[in-house]
Motif scaffolding. Structure first.
Motif, PDB file in Angstrom:
ATOM      1  N   UNK A 111       0.860  -1.176   0.000  1.00 32.15           N
ATOM      2  CA  UNK A 111       0.000   0.000   0.000  1.00 32.15           C
ATOM      3  C   UNK A 111       0.896   1.225   0.000  1.00 32.15           C
ATOM      4  N   UNK A 112       1.082   1.804  -1.184  1.00 33.40           N
ATOM      5  CA  UNK A 112       2.013   2.913  -1.334  1.00 33.40           C
ATOM      6  C   UNK A 112       1.569   4.139  -0.553  1.00 33.40           C
ATOM      7  N   UNK A 113       0.274   4.386  -0.529  1.00 38.41           N
ATOM      8  CA  UNK A 113      -0.258   5.558   0.167  1.00 38.41           C
ATOM      9  C   UNK A 113       0.050   5.509   1.660  1.00 38.41           C
ATOM     10  N   UNK A 114      -0.057   4.318   2.245  1.00 37.63           N
ATOM     11  CA  UNK A 114       0.193   4.163   3.676  1.00 37.63           C
ATOM     12  C   UNK A 114       1.646   3.792   3.979  1.00 37.63           C
ATOM     13  N   UNK A 115       2.428   3.494   2.943  1.00 30.23           N
ATOM     14  CA  UNK A 115       3.815   3.111   3.144  1.00 30.23           C
ATOM     15  C   UNK A 115       3.961   1.783   3.854  1.00 30.23           C
TER      16      UNK A 115
END
Length: 207
Positions: A111-115
């Protein structure tokens, strides 16, 4: 009563076809010495060199491996519905000793947004969890993707366990150099027992 049933391989043939398709795709990459897998960075360095000489020895069609793949597919499908990218390809180029190498891997869920990077593991036992080489592999992915948090999820016959892993700085280029120069064999005391190449490896130890 048993005479009503006949032996069948219809579904088995589908499982085999899908499994071997992926095996052969990776086998072709395994023959290229300029390609290094993330798993190479957390294992015996001699395994990387033997794989290029004897790639077919890595082929195994075992129930445990199939079970692991099916568990991965099921959980990845759930995570996709929650905004994760699954089977996320990771590829970076590094120049070592004047030669370019491609580091390749595939994150189970990201999940790139949440890292957040998620690695899914199946195990027959809950002893010594989380396992050091799994944490190390996750740290490599965290460094490559510059993500802050990793999650290791273990699925065993009697327990479900989840561990958070915070990113620690790792020198990826140094790890690649170590593999190329074949400096650590084995990396873990148990490694030779489960290695594809233990019958032909000059560094085999422990059993």
């Amino acid at each position: 009563m048993l005479q009503q049933y006949r032996s069948s391989q219809e579904i088995l043939s589908i499982i085999y076809s899908e499994y071997m398709k992926e095996v052969y795709e990776k086998l072709e990459e395994s023959k290229d010495p300029s390609i290094i897998f993330v798993t190479d960075l957390v294992a015996c360095t001699h395994k990387y060199h033997l794989r290029h000489l004897f790639p077919e020895l890595t082929i195994r069609f075992e129930p445990a491996a199939i079970l692991g793949d099916l568990v991965h597919s099921g959980l990845e499908s759930i995570l996709e519905n929650r905004g994760f990218k699954t089977e996320y390809p990771v590829e970076r180029k590094y120049k070592v000793k004047g030669k370019e190498y491609v580091l390749k891997g595939r994150v189970d869920a990201y999940n790139e947004e949440k890292g957040v990077v998620v690695e899914i593991k199946t195990s027959r036992s809950t002893q010594n969890l989380p396992r050091e080489h799994h944490v190390y592999q996750l740290q490599v992915y965290l460094n490559i993707l510059n993500a802050d948090k990793g999650i290791l999820i273990y699925i065993t016959p009697d327990r479900l366990l989840e561990f958070y892993v915070r990113k620690e700085k790792i020198d990826i280029k140094s790890l690649i150099k170590m593999v190329i120069e074949d400096r650590v064999h084995p990396k873990w005391e148990w490694e030779c027992k489960y290695c594809y190449f233990h019958k032909i490896c000059p560094y085999r130890v422990g059993y």
